[in-house]
Every structure is written in C-alpha cells, then in structure tokens.
Scaffold this active site. Structure first.
Site, short mmCIF file in Angstrom:
data_model
loop_
_atom_site.label_atom_id
_atom_site.label_comp_id
_atom_site.label_asym_id
_atom_site.label_seq_id
_atom_site.Cartn_x
_atom_site.Cartn_y
_atom_site.Cartn_z
N CYS A 79 0.88 -1.18 0.00
CA CYS A 79 0.00 0.00 0.00
C CYS A 79 0.91 1.22 0.00
CB CYS A 79 -0.92 0.00 1.21
SG CYS A 79 -1.99 -1.46 1.33
N GLY A 134 1.12 4.34 -1.48
CA GLY A 134 0.87 5.78 -1.50
C GLY A 134 0.96 6.41 -0.12
N PRO A 135 1.45 7.65 -0.05
CA PRO A 135 1.88 8.53 -1.14
C PRO A 135 3.33 8.35 -1.58
CG PRO A 135 1.90 9.75 0.90
CD PRO A 135 1.38 8.38 1.24
N GLY A 160 6.46 7.92 0.59
CA GLY A 160 7.62 8.21 1.43
C GLY A 160 8.38 6.96 1.84
N GLU A 170 -0.34 0.40 -5.36
CA GLU A 170 -1.25 1.36 -4.73
C GLU A 170 -2.61 1.24 -5.43
OE1 GLU A 170 -3.43 3.92 -2.90
OE2 GLU A 170 -1.42 3.42 -2.15
N CYS A 207 -0.21 3.66 11.34
CA CYS A 207 0.00 4.94 12.00
C CYS A 207 -1.15 5.17 12.99
CB CYS A 207 0.09 6.08 11.00
SG CYS A 207 0.68 7.61 11.73
#
Length: 575
Positions: free
Chosen positions: A379, A381-382, A384, A404, A503
């Site tokens: 997964c 995206g975005p 980093g 993504e 997160c």
C-alpha cells in the site's frame, strides 16, 4: 456543563467592563427573547488599542424585533431620531471610532487560516494539503506564513477545548451557530488562549475578519463572545471545563481536546503496550504540540552531511533523519530533486527495520540463507516509505514493486521514486492489495504493509482527523487490515518477512488484527521486533530507546517524539 452556565438571565444583567454588553436568557431552545438583541462593535484600528464599546442583549447574535409605537416614541429624541433601549436608559457609551473608520477586514494571514478551516469543514480537505499551496498562491511568506500555519493548525488541534469554553460564553448550543461564524470564534479563542497575540489585536482583528467574511451582525456576536473569553485565564477556563465533566476521562478529553472515544482508545493502547495509562494526559498534550519537520536522507542518494547546516540537527533515533529547526525544506537541493524528503522519524524507523529484519530459507531448521532480491510495498501511497525502501534496495541490488490501489496516489509514488535508480524499481502499479497474495503467491522476499488506518497516531500532523473519525470507522478498517495482512503473508516466500505497520496505536488495528490473522495460520512467526528496531537506531541512542518488553513495537509522540507508529515483524515459515 449546567444549562445556565453559558447564558445570562435578564434578572441578572450586568455591564461588561470595557464593552458594556448585556445578554438575556433564552426562554426555550427555539425561541428568542422578545426584546431581541442589538449589538454594536467598534473595534480598535489595526495595531492600536483604541476604544471598543459594545451593546448587546444576547451573545448569540443581533436582530431587531417589533415594538409597540408608544415604546418607539419614548425613545425618540428631540430631532425624531430613535435610540436603542440601552442608550435610552443612559447605559451605552459612545465609540471614538466613526462607522466609516471601523475595521472591515483583517490581514491575509488570518484570512488564510479562516479559509483553511472552511475547506476542512466544508470539503473534508486536509489542512496540510490546503494551506501550503494557499500560502504560495497569496504570496504569504516568512513570519506571516508561520502565523497563519500556527493559527490554522492550532485551532484545529484545540477545537474541542475551545468549543467547551465558547459554550460557556453563549446562550445557544454551538450547533445553532453558522459554521463559518463558529470557525471565526475558534480562531479568536486560539489567539486569546493559545498564542501570544495581544488581547486588543486578537479581538479587533477577529471582529474585522467576521465583518468581512460573515457580516456585521456576526461581527457583533464575535466581539461580545471574545471579550468574555478574554476575561478569564486559560487555566481557570480549563478548571471549569474539568469540574463540569462527569468523570476523569471525559475531563481529560475535553481539556486535552480529543473526542472521548479517542481518549479512551489511547488510554487502552497505553495499557496494552505495557505502559502506564496515567501517561494519557502527556500523550494528549503531545498530540496538541506542533511537530517539527524531519528530513530523511535516502541512503545512496543523499548523505546526512549534505543536509547538515545551522538549520538542522541529527535525528534522535534514525541515522537517516535530520530535524529542521526552521525554514522551507525545499530550500535543500536534495529535497527538491528527491534524493531526500520530509518524513517522520518513526516512519523512517519502520522502513529501516523491515530492510534489516533477518530472512530465512524457509527450511525446518529456521533462518539461514535465502534470496533477498524482490521487495513489495503493498500500500505504497503517497510514497515516502517506498522511496526509502527503494534507496535501500538499490544499495543491495534488490528490486522494489510499489502497489497502490488509488491511481492518483500511485502517481505520487512515481514522483517519490523518481530519484531512485531505475533498475531498483521494478514497477509502480495500481491494484487492490488484497489480490496480490493470490495473484503472486510466495513471490517476494520482503513485504511492507503500511495498512490504511484511522491515523490516530498522526494527530499532530492531521489534527482534523480526530474530529472526523468515528468508532464505526475502526470496524470497517480492521476488516480491510486483516484481508491485506493475509494477502501480504501469502505474497511473501517462506523465510521472507512482512512488516505490518499502522500509524495508529488503537489495539483493534494493531495487536488484535495480528492475532486474528495468525490464529488462522500455522506458517508465521513473530520476530523480536524491538531487537531489530534497536539494531537500526543510532548507536549512541540504542540504550536510551524505550521499546517495551513485547514482541512488537509501539512508538509514542510523548515518549519518542515520533508519530505513534506500530510495527510487527512477521516471518513466513515452512508451515
């Protein structure tokens, strides 16, 4: 809060010092007092402390109701001019500022902050995506840009606290205010209680903002309410809010500006990670602090020394991290060309840990050797973490596949990977991560699953998330997380490693998801994740990093200064 704590009864009128404001209680939720309200605001000229006199019969707004002819005649002077009720009794005072000279607007920084709040509320936008281009478009720079940023982000973070305070200064529920007016009141409250803005400037400029954006009537309301806010210090307001709460958790949630369900989930997460639930107040306070910008020097593409100057200091944990003390990250050439980037230190650590986790050959005797040639960001995206993994893969001769599901986010991934050597990027593709394990079984040596989640670990950076998320979101997301983790484990070869990352510290999204998926399998083992993370931490910081005694790692903003990232390292076995 008691029913009358935000309203003033007509039998208990008193003049507000400096503003001569009176408000009358509301007889019921849907009706206004027959006498209406008539508020006048004459704010000081910008930058000055000139006189400001307000007349108001209700802090909830302004309006003029019909009166009988005799009452009107009684208030006419010798020249036939009708006077307001307060002036007819000699209760009003005159402003030294003529109507034509009153402030009709405010500065660009405050207007920008207001526009950000309206985009966040009206369009479900994210402040961190709206504000930077808006500042560039309007050419707001330097200190003004910093002011607008703190005003917008700080108001969003502390919205719950300010709403509890504003409710005590109004005689109507907050949800009966027009949303733009409520946002203006929140902006004013943050300047008064959360920033070092002089009181006269905070009130005057916010009233000017209201007059320009929502009209003269709302400006009268804003003037009256903010003057009431300003008369009480923040600590006293917080004491009142806490005293009215039914229990300690609700009090902490209100004063710490988090929804109660989020505060409860964070308290449970602390306990589940082996920490003291009494740390909750510190955690909520850390969520309300503006995070410092952290740069990542992508290995093999940029050296940390290239980014080291008087604006940066080395990160606390990750050897790739530098903390930017001020200024625009794009001022660094390495950031502009993609060899470096902006990335939270916790986000860097989980990617470094996946790259460092020990692989095996999948044999019955445990880890030994095995290929390490093909990596997957499921997964991506975005982009980093994908960019950091791509740089690490290039150093080892491995190739990265970045998947993504959203096409526009896949384009962001391509942009993030632009500086990574082409032979280290096998593909950036658009697809559903839940299908990868079935379509490409046992095809990868390392898999990163940075799962979609509630984002409760990044409330410092996306402060509006706390007000958008609901408990119902957790059930939806955990179903997706379980499916993605099952796919990731199918996609990795025996002996390969999957990093399950969120997160969010919410137990349902972290420990419970992992336990549920592993309960259905006999071919997965949990690695000593703290040992792997400690191995990638700066050598001088390894003894200081507090990673707990569990097999997984949960980072915390109030402990580690990072986002609340969760990491579990899982290795596929022969089964």
């Amino acid at each position: 809060m008691t029913a009358g704590s935000g309203a003033r009864g007509s039998d208990d009128r008193r003049r507000d010092q400096g503003s001569n404001a009176r408000s009358s209680g509301r007889p019921d939720r849907g009706a206004r007092d027959d006498k209406g309200s008539n508020a006048r605001s004459n704010p000081a000229p910008r930058g000055g402390a000139g006189a400001s006199n307000t007349r108001s019969t209700s802090a909830s707004g302004s309006g003029r109701s019909s009166r009988d002819g005799g009452a009107e005649d009684a208030r006419r002077d010798a020249r036939g001019r009708q006077r307001g009720a307060a002036r007819s009794r000699g209760e009003a005072s005159h402003s030294s500022v003529a109507p034509s000279q009153r402030r009709k607007g405010t500065d660009p920084a405050r207007t920008a902050a207001f526009d950000v709040l309206r985009e966040v509320d009206g369009s479900d936008a994210y402040a961190n995506l709206v504000l930077p281009p808006l500042l560039r478009q309007r050419e707001i720079r330097g200190r003004d840009a910093g002011f607008a940023t703190e005003l917008a982000y700080g108001t969003l973070r502390l919205r719950g606290r300010y709403d509890a305070i504003l409710a005590r200064c109004l005689d109507r529920p907050l949800d009966r205010l027009d949303p733009p007016v409520l946002d203006i009141l929140r902006l004013g409250a943050h300047q008064l209680l959360g920033m070092r803005v002089p009181q006269h400037a905070a009130v005057s400029e916010t009233v000017g903002l209201a007059r320009a954006c929502t009209g003269a009537g709302s400006a009268q309301l804003v003037n009256a309410v903010l003057r009431r806010v300003a008369r009480t210090p923040l600590d006293d307001w917080l004491a009142q809010v806490a005293a009215d709460a039914p229990d300690e958790l609700t009090a902490l949630a209100a004063t710490g500006s988090h929804p109660v369900w989020v505060a409860r989930a964070l308290r449970d997460a602390l306990a589940g990670a082996g920490r003291d639930p009494g740390e909750l107040a510190d955690l909520l306070a850390a969520d309300n602090d503006a995070p410092r910008v952290t740069l990542v020097a992508r290995p093999g593409l940029a050296d940390p020394d290239e980014l080291a100057d008087d604006r940066t200091t080395p990160g606390r944990w990750a050897p790739t991290a530098l903390v930017l003390d001020g200024g625009d990250p794009a001022a660094f050439g390495a950031v502009r060309d993609g060899r470096a980037g902006v990335q939270d230190e916790g986000s860097q650590l989980v990617a470094l840990a996946l790259a460092a986790a020990p692989l095996g050959d999948g044999g019955a005797d445990g880890p030994s050797v095995g290929p390490d040639a093909r990596w997957l960001d499921l997964c991506a995206g975005p982009g980093g973490k994908a960019a950091l993994l791509g740089a690490l893969a290039a150093e080892r001769g491995a190739r990265l596949v970045a998947n993504e599901v959203q096409p526009h986010r896949a384009r962001l991934v391509e942009k993030a990977l632009a500086a990574v050597p082409p032979d280290a990027v096998e593909a950036v593709r658009t697809g559903d991560g839940r299908d990868v394990g079935q379509d490409e079984p046992a095809a990868y040596d390392r898999v990163l699953l940075d799962a979609p989640c509630t984002g409760l670990g990044a409330l410092r950076r996306r402060p509006e998330s706390r007000w958008r998320r609901t408990p119902g979101d957790v059930a939806v997301l955990t179903g997706l997380q379980r499916a993605l983790l099952a796919s990731a484990l199918d996609a990795v070869r025996p002996g390969g490693v999957v990093a399950y990352v969120t997160c969010s510290p919410h137990l349902a999204e972290t420990q419970v998801v992992v336990a549920d998926v592993l309960r259905r399998r006999d071919d997965v083992e949990i690695l000593d994740t703290p040992a792997v993370v400690r191995g990638v931490v700066r050598p001088e910081s390894r003894d200081a990093v507090d990673l707990g005694a569990r097999q997984d790692v949960q980072l915390w903003p109030h402990v580690h200064g990072t986002d609340a990232m969760h990491l579990t390292l899982l290795r596929r076995t022969a089964g």
